[in-house]
Design a protein around this motif. Structure first.
Motif, PDB file in Angstrom:
ATOM      1  N   PRO A  76       0.805  -1.069   0.187  1.00  0.00           N
ATOM      2  CA  PRO A  76       0.002   0.110   0.039  1.00  0.00           C
ATOM      3  C   PRO A  76       0.761   1.083   0.021  1.00  0.00           C
ATOM      4  N   LEU A  77       0.483   2.378  -0.745  1.00  0.00           N
ATOM      5  CA  LEU A  77       0.952   3.692  -0.568  1.00  0.00           C
ATOM      6  C   LEU A  77       0.472   4.668   0.502  1.00  0.00           C
ATOM      7  N   LEU A  78       1.159   4.852   1.556  1.00  0.00           N
ATOM      8  CA  LEU A  78       0.599   5.852   2.755  1.00  0.00           C
ATOM      9  C   LEU A  78       1.312   7.023   2.767  1.00  0.00           C
ATOM     10  N   ASN A  79       0.366   8.206   2.942  1.00  0.00           N
ATOM     11  CA  ASN A  79       0.876   9.586   2.955  1.00  0.00           C
ATOM     12  C   ASN A  79       1.222   9.646   4.529  1.00  0.00           C
ATOM     13  N   ASP A  80       0.416   9.332   5.442  1.00  0.00           N
ATOM     14  CA  ASP A  80       0.725   9.346   6.978  1.00  0.00           C
ATOM     15  C   ASP A  80       1.257   7.977   7.351  1.00  0.00           C
ATOM     16  N   VAL A  81       2.586   8.315   7.906  1.00  0.00           N
ATOM     17  CA  VAL A  81       3.372   7.022   8.388  1.00  0.00           C
ATOM     18  C   VAL A  81       3.574   7.246   9.907  1.00  0.00           C
ATOM     19  N   THR A  82       2.699   8.037  10.534  1.00  0.00           N
ATOM     20  CA  THR A  82       2.969   8.422  11.945  1.00  0.00           C
ATOM     21  C   THR A  82       2.906   7.144  12.804  1.00  0.00           C
ATOM     22  N   GLY A  83       3.975   7.008  13.556  1.00  0.00           N
ATOM     23  CA  GLY A  83       3.917   5.839  14.653  1.00  0.00           C
ATOM     24  C   GLY A  83       4.753   4.765  13.801  1.00  0.00           C
ATOM     25  N   LEU A  84       4.875   4.680  12.722  1.00  0.00           N
ATOM     26  CA  LEU A  84       5.428   3.712  11.874  1.00  0.00           C
ATOM     27  C   LEU A  84       7.046   3.697  11.662  1.00  0.00           C
ATOM     28  N   GLU A  85       7.821   2.681  11.421  1.00  0.00           N
ATOM     29  CA  GLU A  85       9.203   2.885  11.330  1.00  0.00           C
ATOM     30  C   GLU A  85       9.534   2.839   9.607  1.00  0.00           C
ATOM     31  N   PRO A 105      10.859   6.028   0.196  1.00  0.00           N
ATOM     32  CA  PRO A 105      11.064   5.179   1.562  1.00  0.00           C
ATOM     33  C   PRO A 105      10.052   4.258   1.670  1.00  0.00           C
ATOM     34  N   MET A 106      10.313   3.276   2.636  1.00  0.00           N
ATOM     35  CA  MET A 106       9.584   2.236   2.976  1.00  0.00           C
ATOM     36  C   MET A 106       9.116   1.877   4.126  1.00  0.00           C
ATOM     37  N   VAL A 107       8.048   1.471   4.699  1.00  0.00           N
ATOM     38  CA  VAL A 107       7.345   1.086   6.041  1.00  0.00           C
ATOM     39  C   VAL A 107       7.949  -0.275   6.274  1.00  0.00           C
ATOM     40  N   ILE A 108       8.612  -0.535   7.485  1.00  0.00           N
ATOM     41  CA  ILE A 108       9.071  -1.976   7.940  1.00  0.00           C
ATOM     42  C   ILE A 108       8.388  -2.250   9.053  1.00  0.00           C
ATOM     43  N   ASP A 109       7.925  -3.925   9.310  1.00  0.00           N
ATOM     44  CA  ASP A 109       7.598  -4.213  10.423  1.00  0.00           C
ATOM     45  C   ASP A 109       8.679  -5.342  11.067  1.00  0.00           C
ATOM     46  N   LYS A 110       9.136  -5.037  12.179  1.00  0.00           N
ATOM     47  CA  LYS A 110      10.110  -6.030  12.614  1.00  0.00           C
ATOM     48  C   LYS A 110       9.846  -7.412  12.900  1.00  0.00           C
ATOM     49  N   ASP A 111       8.251  -7.535  13.391  1.00  0.00           N
ATOM     50  CA  ASP A 111       7.850  -8.935  13.969  1.00  0.00           C
ATOM     51  C   ASP A 111       6.699  -9.489  12.967  1.00  0.00           C
ATOM     52  N   ALA A 112       6.738  -8.878  11.654  1.00  0.00           N
ATOM     53  CA  ALA A 112       5.615  -9.521  10.754  1.00  0.00           C
ATOM     54  C   ALA A 112       6.245 -10.845   9.981  1.00  0.00           C
ATOM     55  N   PRO A 113       5.326 -11.841  10.152  1.00  0.00           N
ATOM     56  CA  PRO A 113       5.877 -13.088   9.598  1.00  0.00           C
ATOM     57  C   PRO A 113       6.467 -13.110   8.065  1.00  0.00           C
ATOM     58  N   ILE A 227       4.626   1.599   1.459  1.00  0.00           N
ATOM     59  CA  ILE A 227       5.566   2.601   0.969  1.00  0.00           C
ATOM     60  C   ILE A 227       5.035   3.972   1.222  1.00  0.00           C
ATOM     61  N   GLN A 228       6.272   4.837   1.860  1.00  0.00           N
ATOM     62  CA  GLN A 228       5.735   6.136   2.226  1.00  0.00           C
ATOM     63  C   GLN A 228       5.676   6.845   0.883  1.00  0.00           C
ATOM     64  N   ALA A 229       4.253   7.713   0.547  1.00  0.00           N
ATOM     65  CA  ALA A 229       4.193   8.252  -0.581  1.00  0.00           C
ATOM     66  C   ALA A 229       3.724   9.681  -0.352  1.00  0.00           C
ATOM     67  N   SER A 230       4.559  10.379  -0.787  1.00  0.00           N
ATOM     68  CA  SER A 230       4.189  11.875  -0.758  1.00  0.00           C
ATOM     69  C   SER A 230       3.632  12.489  -2.183  1.00  0.00           C
ATOM     70  N   ASP A 231       2.332  12.916  -2.344  1.00  0.00           N
ATOM     71  CA  ASP A 231       2.104  13.525  -3.544  1.00  0.00           C
ATOM     72  C   ASP A 231       2.018  15.051  -3.804  1.00  0.00           C
ATOM     73  N   GLU A 232       2.868  15.694  -2.908  1.00  0.00           N
ATOM     74  CA  GLU A 232       2.741  17.223  -2.730  1.00  0.00           C
ATOM     75  C   GLU A 232       3.565  17.637  -3.833  1.00  0.00           C
ATOM     76  N   LEU A 233       3.083  17.726  -4.800  1.00  0.00           N
ATOM     77  CA  LEU A 233       3.750  17.962  -6.226  1.00  0.00           C
ATOM     78  C   LEU A 233       4.099  19.634  -6.356  1.00  0.00           C
ATOM     79  N   ALA A 234       5.287  19.952  -6.507  1.00  0.00           N
ATOM     80  CA  ALA A 234       5.692  21.512  -6.553  1.00  0.00           C
ATOM     81  C   ALA A 234       6.200  21.916  -8.119  1.00  0.00           C
ATOM     82  N   LEU A 235       5.558  21.099  -9.090  1.00  0.00           N
ATOM     83  CA  LEU A 235       5.717  21.519 -10.443  1.00  0.00           C
ATOM     84  C   LEU A 235       4.499  22.437 -10.853  1.00  0.00           C
ATOM     85  N   THR A 236       4.663  23.675 -11.041  1.00  0.00           N
ATOM     86  CA  THR A 236       3.552  24.311 -11.274  1.00  0.00           C
ATOM     87  C   THR A 236       3.857  25.311 -12.618  1.00  0.00           C
TER      88      THR A 236
END
Length: 377
Positions: A76-85, A105-113, A227-236
Motif C-alpha cells: 500500500p501507498l501511505l501518506n501518513d506514516v505516524t508511529g511507523l518505522e 521510503p519504505m515502512v517496515i515491521d520487525k515482527d511481521a511473519p 511505501i511512504q508516498a508524498s504527492d505534494e507536487l511542486a511543479l507548477t
C-alpha cells in the motif's frame, strides 16, 4: 511488477468418485459374463478413469507446478506514516509489479511473519538493502535461467515460474527481472542451488548477474509492509504557460514552444506523464536523432504498454513529486549548440538533471526521462 502476464498452473488431483458399493464389487471375483454385461463395462471404465487420474497426478507432481506461496499482495501507498518505522534503503530489488517503488521510503515491521515473495530489509556494511525473499530457513533453492524452485517445487510468486529464453527475456510482461537490469545487455543467471541454514533466508541479488544471496536473521531489519508516498507536487505553470500547454495538448504544434524556456518544457513533459496523456508526452520528446536518443525511444516503446497497464495518475504524481520537485527551481545549462541540461537539486541534496536536445526547428525538447547526475562534457 502491476501486472506482468503470470503463468499459473494448478495440479489436477482428486479422489476417485467411487461409492462403497462399487468398491466392494471391485474386490469380488469377476462374474461370469452371462448376465448384466453393462456392469463389466462400468467397472472397466471406472478402472480406466482411476488409472488415468493417477497418471495425471503423477505427471503433475513431476512437473512441480505447485507454488510455494500464492501471496501477490501489493504494497500500500501511505501518506501518513505516524508511529511507523520508515527506512530509506540504499537500494532495493523488488521483483514483481511494484518494481518502480524501489527508491521510495519504505515502512517496515520487525515482527511481521515472512514468506516467499515478501520484501525484506536487511543490514549490510553499505547500508540497508531491500530485496525479494526466494527461500526460507532450511530450504534448498535453485535458480535455473530465472526459474526458482524451492525444495523441488516451482515458485510462481512475483511473476516467477518459467525459465527465460532469448525471446521472452526481452518482454517486460514475461520477464520479472526485466526492470532489475543495469543496462541494455541482459545479465546472466547464476544457475545455482543454495541451501539455507535454520537461521537464514535466501533473497534475490543482482550485482554482476542474477543470483541468490544468503542473509541471516541477525541482519534482518524487518518486512516491508508499505511505501511512504508524498504527492505534494511542486511543479507548477504560470497562467500563460498553462495556456500554451493546453493548446499544445490539442494540436501538438511544436512552434508553440519556440519561446518557452527549456525548464518549462521539461515541466510540461513531466505533467503530461502524470496525466497519462501519452500522445502529448510523446510529442514533447525530442525529434532529434542520436544513438542514445534512439535507445531511449526503443526502451519506451517496449515498455509503453506495461506502463499504461500498471501506472496510474496517482502513482505517477507520487513518483514525479519524489524525484523531480526540485526542478521547479532548476536552471538550464547548455553544453553544445544542440545539447543541454535542466539542472536542479534533488530532495536528497544532490545535483541532478534532465537531458534536453534542440531539434531541427531550433526548439528544445526533453531527450531523457531518467533522473541522474550528468557527467561533465
Amino acid at each position: 511488477m502491476m501486472g506482468f502476464n503470470k503463468q499459473l498452473r494448478q495440479e489436477l488431483q482428486q479422489d476417485a468418485p467411487f461409492t462403497d458399493e462399487l468398491k466392494q464389487r471391485l474386490l469380488q471375483p469377476k462374474p461370469k459374463p452371462k448376465k448384466h454385461n453393462w456392469q463389466v463395462l462400468s467397472v472397466s471404465v471406472a478402472l480406466c478413469c482411476l488409472i488415468g487420474m493417477l497418471l495425471i497426478a503423477q505427471f503433475a507432481s513431476q512437473k512441480s507446478v505447485l507454488t510455494a506461496s500464492e501471496s501477490e499482495t501489493l504494497l500500500p501507498l501511505l501518506n501518513d506514516v505516524t508511529g511507523l518505522e520508515v527506512i530509506e534503503p540504499s537500494y532495493a530489488r523488488l521483483l514483481g509489479e511494484q518494481w518502480m517503488l524501489e527508491s521510495l521510503p519504505m515502512v517496515i515491521d520487525k515482527d511481521a511473519p515472512i514468506t516467499y515473495g515478501d520484501y525484506v530489509a536487511y543490514y549490510t556494511p553499505g547500508g540497508i538493502i531491500v530485496s525479494t525473499v526466494l527461500g526460507l530457513a532450511n530450504d534448498s533453492v535453485t535458480m535455473d535461467e530465472g526459474q526458482i524452485t524451492v525444495n523441488g517445487t516451482v515458485l510462481t510468486v512475483r511473476g516467477l515460474g518459467e525459465k527465460l529464453t532469448e525471446m521472452n527475456k526481452q518482454d517486460p510482461f514475461l520477464n520479472p527481472y526485466y526492470f532489475q537490469e543495469h543496462g541494455v545487455t541482459f545479465s546472466s543467471f547464476a544457475n545455482e542451488t543454495i541451501k539455507a541454514a535454520k537461521d537464514e533466508l535466501l533473497v534475490y541479488q543482482n550485482e554482476e548477474q542474477h543470483q541468490l544471496l544468503k542473509i541471516n536473521e541477525g541482519q534482518l531489519a524487518g518486512k516491508v509492509t508499505a511505501i511512504q508516498a508524498s504527492d505534494e507536487l511542486a511543479l507548477t505553470l504560470t497562467a500563460e504557460e498553462q495556456a500554451v500547454f493546453e493548446a499544445f495538448k490539442i494540436d501538438h504544434d511544436l512552434e508553440r514552444l519556440r519561446h518557452i524556456s527549456p525548464v518549462v518544457i521539461a515541466k510540461m513533459y513531466l505533467l503530461s506523464e502524470i496525466e497519462m496523456d501519452f500522445p502529448t508526452y510523446e510529442a514533447l520528446f525530442t525529434t532529434a536523432q542520436s544513438p542514445e536518443i534512439l535507445e531511449v525511444k526503443a526502451y519506451y516503446e517496449k515498455t509503453k504498454a506495461l506502463h499504461q497497464q500498471l501506472f496510474t495518475p496517482e502513482l505517477n504524481r507520487i513518483l514525479i513529486a519524489t524525484y523531480f520537485n526540485g526542478l521547479q527551481e532548476g536552471e538550464f545549462e547548455q553544453d553544445t549548440d544542440t545539447k543541454g541540461w535542466v539542472m536542479f537539486t534533488g530532495e536528497n541534496g544532490l545535483p541532478a538533471g534532465v537531458g534536453m536536445a534542440k531539434n531541427e526547428q531550433g526548439i528544445w525538447q526533453p531527450s531523457f526521462v531518467s533522473l541522474f547526475i550528468p557527467t561533465p562534457k
